[in-house]
Write a protein that holds these residues in place. Structure first.
Motif, mmCIF file in Angstrom:
data_model
loop_
_atom_site.group_PDB
_atom_site.id
_atom_site.type_symbol
_atom_site.label_atom_id
_atom_site.label_comp_id
_atom_site.label_asym_id
_atom_site.label_seq_id
_atom_site.Cartn_x
_atom_site.Cartn_y
_atom_site.Cartn_z
ATOM 1 N N CYS A 151 0.863 -1.176 0.014
ATOM 2 C CA CYS A 151 0.110 -0.199 0.075
ATOM 3 C C CYS A 151 0.933 1.198 -0.038
ATOM 4 O O CYS A 151 1.647 1.486 1.000
ATOM 5 N N SER A 152 0.842 1.864 -1.160
ATOM 6 C CA SER A 152 2.080 3.140 -1.404
ATOM 7 C C SER A 152 1.241 4.408 -1.122
ATOM 8 O O SER A 152 0.387 4.734 -1.695
ATOM 9 N N VAL A 153 1.494 5.013 -0.121
ATOM 10 C CA VAL A 153 1.132 6.282 0.396
ATOM 11 C C VAL A 153 2.014 7.354 0.395
ATOM 12 O O VAL A 153 1.891 8.390 0.914
ATOM 13 N N ILE A 154 3.457 6.986 -0.023
ATOM 14 C CA ILE A 154 4.293 7.951 -0.089
ATOM 15 C C ILE A 154 5.046 8.528 -1.572
ATOM 16 O O ILE A 154 4.887 7.577 -2.304
ATOM 17 N N GLU A 155 4.847 9.550 -1.681
ATOM 18 C CA GLU A 155 5.165 10.221 -3.141
ATOM 19 C C GLU A 155 6.563 9.988 -3.624
ATOM 20 O O GLU A 155 6.772 9.746 -4.608
ATOM 21 N N THR A 156 7.487 9.966 -2.584
ATOM 22 C CA THR A 156 8.960 9.899 -3.069
ATOM 23 C C THR A 156 9.510 8.454 -2.903
ATOM 24 O O THR A 156 9.433 8.011 -1.813
ATOM 25 N N ASP A 157 9.681 8.036 -3.971
ATOM 26 C CA ASP A 157 10.048 6.637 -4.064
ATOM 27 C C ASP A 157 11.502 6.183 -3.307
ATOM 28 O O ASP A 157 11.428 5.026 -2.663
ATOM 29 N N ILE A 158 12.196 7.154 -3.195
ATOM 30 C CA ILE A 158 13.545 6.756 -2.270
ATOM 31 C C ILE A 158 12.917 6.400 -0.932
ATOM 32 O O ILE A 158 13.750 5.731 -0.206
ATOM 33 N N TYR A 159 11.920 6.987 -0.467
ATOM 34 C CA TYR A 159 11.454 6.628 1.117
ATOM 35 C C TYR A 159 10.270 5.796 0.967
ATOM 36 O O TYR A 159 9.670 5.665 1.997
ATOM 37 N N ASN A 160 9.934 5.252 0.081
ATOM 38 C CA ASN A 160 8.590 4.350 -0.049
ATOM 39 C C ASN A 160 9.032 2.686 -0.125
ATOM 40 O O ASN A 160 9.516 2.179 -0.913
ATOM 41 N N PRO A 161 8.886 2.059 1.015
ATOM 42 C CA PRO A 161 9.160 0.641 1.181
ATOM 43 C C PRO A 161 8.219 -0.270 0.486
ATOM 44 O O PRO A 161 8.368 -1.494 0.178
ATOM 45 N N GLY A 183 8.694 -4.013 -6.630
ATOM 46 C CA GLY A 183 10.113 -4.733 -6.529
ATOM 47 C C GLY A 183 10.989 -4.347 -5.339
ATOM 48 O O GLY A 183 12.061 -4.517 -5.118
ATOM 49 N N SER A 184 10.062 -3.991 -4.205
ATOM 50 C CA SER A 184 10.552 -3.488 -2.738
ATOM 51 C C SER A 184 11.514 -4.662 -2.438
ATOM 52 O O SER A 184 11.185 -5.902 -2.432
ATOM 53 N N ARG A 185 12.457 -4.566 -1.554
ATOM 54 C CA ARG A 185 13.185 -5.492 -0.995
ATOM 55 C C ARG A 185 12.770 -5.759 0.360
ATOM 56 O O ARG A 185 13.444 -6.382 1.210
ATOM 57 N N PHE A 186 11.823 -5.218 0.983
ATOM 58 C CA PHE A 186 11.343 -4.808 2.063
ATOM 59 C C PHE A 186 10.088 -5.806 2.457
ATOM 60 O O PHE A 186 9.053 -5.689 1.919
ATOM 61 N N GLY A 187 10.184 -6.748 3.043
ATOM 62 C CA GLY A 187 8.964 -7.710 3.599
ATOM 63 C C GLY A 187 8.652 -8.478 2.870
ATOM 64 O O GLY A 187 8.808 -8.765 1.628
ATOM 65 N N VAL A 188 7.788 -9.616 3.421
ATOM 66 C CA VAL A 188 7.175 -10.588 2.788
ATOM 67 C C VAL A 188 5.737 -10.424 2.477
ATOM 68 O O VAL A 188 5.011 -9.903 3.072
ATOM 69 N N ASN A 189 5.288 -10.779 1.289
ATOM 70 C CA ASN A 189 4.155 -10.700 0.722
ATOM 71 C C ASN A 189 3.074 -11.777 1.161
ATOM 72 O O ASN A 189 3.720 -12.838 1.569
ATOM 73 N N ALA A 190 1.888 -11.285 1.474
ATOM 74 C CA ALA A 190 0.792 -12.333 1.870
ATOM 75 C C ALA A 190 0.852 -13.709 1.209
ATOM 76 O O ALA A 190 0.817 -14.868 1.685
ATOM 77 N N SER A 191 1.062 -13.685 -0.157
ATOM 78 C CA SER A 191 0.991 -14.822 -1.000
ATOM 79 C C SER A 191 2.231 -15.843 -0.756
ATOM 80 O O SER A 191 2.110 -16.775 -1.155
ATOM 81 N N ASP A 192 3.263 -15.449 -0.227
ATOM 82 C CA ASP A 192 4.433 -16.154 0.176
ATOM 83 C C ASP A 192 4.499 -16.872 1.409
ATOM 84 O O ASP A 192 5.367 -17.422 1.943
ATOM 85 N N LEU A 193 3.479 -16.393 2.400
ATOM 86 C CA LEU A 193 3.412 -16.919 3.715
ATOM 87 C C LEU A 193 2.873 -18.380 3.793
ATOM 88 O O LEU A 193 1.651 -18.618 2.882
ATOM 89 N N PRO A 194 3.140 -19.154 4.562
ATOM 90 C CA PRO A 194 2.502 -20.587 4.465
ATOM 91 C C PRO A 194 1.075 -20.414 5.372
ATOM 92 O O PRO A 194 0.947 -19.462 6.175
ATOM 93 N N GLU A 195 0.187 -21.195 5.152
ATOM 94 C CA GLU A 195 -1.115 -21.138 5.905
ATOM 95 C C GLU A 195 -0.858 -21.161 7.397
ATOM 96 O O GLU A 195 -1.517 -20.312 8.173
ATOM 97 N N GLU A 196 -0.041 -22.019 8.005
ATOM 98 C CA GLU A 196 0.343 -21.942 9.175
ATOM 99 C C GLU A 196 1.848 -21.354 9.520
ATOM 100 O O GLU A 196 2.747 -21.684 8.689
ATOM 101 N N LEU A 197 1.886 -20.281 10.298
ATOM 102 C CA LEU A 197 3.350 -19.653 10.624
ATOM 103 C C LEU A 197 4.177 -20.439 11.365
ATOM 104 O O LEU A 197 3.852 -21.461 12.083
ATOM 105 N N PRO A 198 5.452 -20.490 10.942
ATOM 106 C CA PRO A 198 6.390 -21.248 11.410
ATOM 107 C C PRO A 198 6.572 -21.082 13.172
ATOM 108 O O PRO A 198 6.030 -20.015 13.621
#
Length: 380
Positions: A133-143, A147-162
């Motif tokens: 959810c991008s709410v920051i206009e300046t890309d250099i500060y937008n995580p 292509g962001s390197r920050f964080g895991v997408n919901a689609s990549d999480l298992p049904e049961e967390l480790p």
């Protein structure tokens, strides 16, 4: 008179911010911790520690600074940990957030062993997630840019967390409003809602500029109260950076020369945007100057400010003044106590401004003065 250039921090303004932060923490039942990436001026920490004693750290140096000068509750997050750094983070942190499942799987066995051997100081593990959810206009500060390197997408999480994963962390804001946070929370619930009831904590990262005059504090508190109602077992954490020191200090500089080319007048000052105010060039943004007047009419005198480094782009502008600028005139660049001293550099060997603290009662006190040895010792 204090020689220029110098930063000055005002205790009264700092306490004003800290009082509001503490009030939000109490009214919304949220733990608010300090992010050193915005300000690491540890000689002001005795004041801050009266209100907040926990911090977030993205390096061993930040972690150690908290342990030495602020408090022992350190929430660590790094885009990547290494074999050499992780054991040290484990020893000094209360919470450790991983940027990927691969990093969690790699290092969690060390956490499990640590917690078994030290039941009195267990470390809680979290995973950074990307609410996309991008709410920051300046890309250099937008995580949350594509292509962001920050964080895991919901689609990549298992049904049961480790096993051992107790919290989620997201960081999607930058000097943002409570209404921006509301948008991100809607996205978070939509994508990650099924896992939230299974967690112990949610760290909502930084960028909550609650000390800005137009920030809707009441809305923020109500927003967090709704989160408690929806997820009663979930502890909430925030780690704002700028909010702690927003508009608490200035940079005072002096005009040394005025040059003109192609009809553009530049006042060259004894400070540098590239060296002392790099966010002005990175963001970019034009800081307010106490002696300038944006509403001055057609007869105003317009100037750029040029830094004293040899970088061609070391300038920002334009400002309007009611009278011509002259060498020897002092200018006060406002709100220079966040993302300034932590980001300064010594390009060109430019001397750093001294740092002063103005207590509520009494004269300004020198906190730090820089010398040639500071420049030379960087390469020792």
């Amino acid at each position: 008179m204090i020689p220029t250039p110098y930063y000055i921090v005002y205790e009264e303004r700092l306490r004003r911010n800290l009082s509001l932060i503490k009030r939000v923490s109490e009214e919304a039942d949220v733990k608010i911790i300090m992010a050193f990436k915005a300000n690491a001026l540890w000689k002001t920490f005795p004041v801050i520690a009266e209100y907040v004693s926990a911090s977030t750290a993205s390096s061993l140096n930040e972690m150690q600074l908290s342990l030495d000068c602020l408090g022992n509750e350190v929430h660590a997050y790094c885009p990547v940990y290494t074999e050499s750094t992780f054991p040290k983070f484990l020893e000094g942190s209360s919470h450790v957030t991983f940027n990927s499942l691969a990093q969690f799987n790699k290092f969690y066995p060390q956490v499990a062993k640590h917690n078994e051997e030290h039941p009195d100081r267990k470390v809680s593990c979290g995973l950074r997630v990307n609410p996309r959810c991008s709410v920051i206009e300046t890309d250099i500060y937008n995580p949350c840019v594509p292509g962001s390197r920050f964080g895991v997408n919901a689609s990549d999480l298992p049904e049961e967390l480790p096993e051992g994963l107790e919290g989620f962390h997201f960081h999607a804001l930058c000097e943002s409003s409570s209404y921006d946070l509301e948008k991100v929370l809607v996205a978070l619930k939509s994508q990650f809602g099924k896992w939230l009831p299974k967690l112990k904590w949610l760290n909502m990262g930084g960028g909550h500029l609650m000390t800005r005059k137009d920030f809707d504090v009441k809305h923020l508190v109500s927003l967090l109260q709704v989160m408690h109602k929806d997820y009663p077992e979930l502890s909430l954490i925030m780690e704002p950076g700028s909010a702690f020191t927003w508009q608490t200090g200035d940079l005072v500089t002096e005009v040394l020369d005025v040059v003109e080319d192609s009809g553009i007048k530049t006042a060259i000052i004894d400070a540098s945007f590239a060296c002392h105010m790099p966010d002005c060039l990175e963001m970019p943004y034009r800081p307010a100057i106490a002696e300038a007047d944006d509403d001055a009419g057609e007869d105003a005198f317009v100037y750029r400010l040029g830094g004293n480094s040899c970088l061609s782009g070391d300038y920002v502008g334009d400002w309007k003044f009611h009278s011509p600028l002259e060498p020897g005139q002092r200018l006060t660049l406002l709100d220079m106590n966040h993302y300034t001293t932590v980001k300064t550099n010594m390009f060109n060997g430019i001397q750093h401004p001294s740092i002063w603290f103005k207590p509520i009662d009494g004269d300004a006190v020198l906190l730090r003065e820089f010398t040639y040895e500071d420049y030379k010792s960087r390469m020792d």
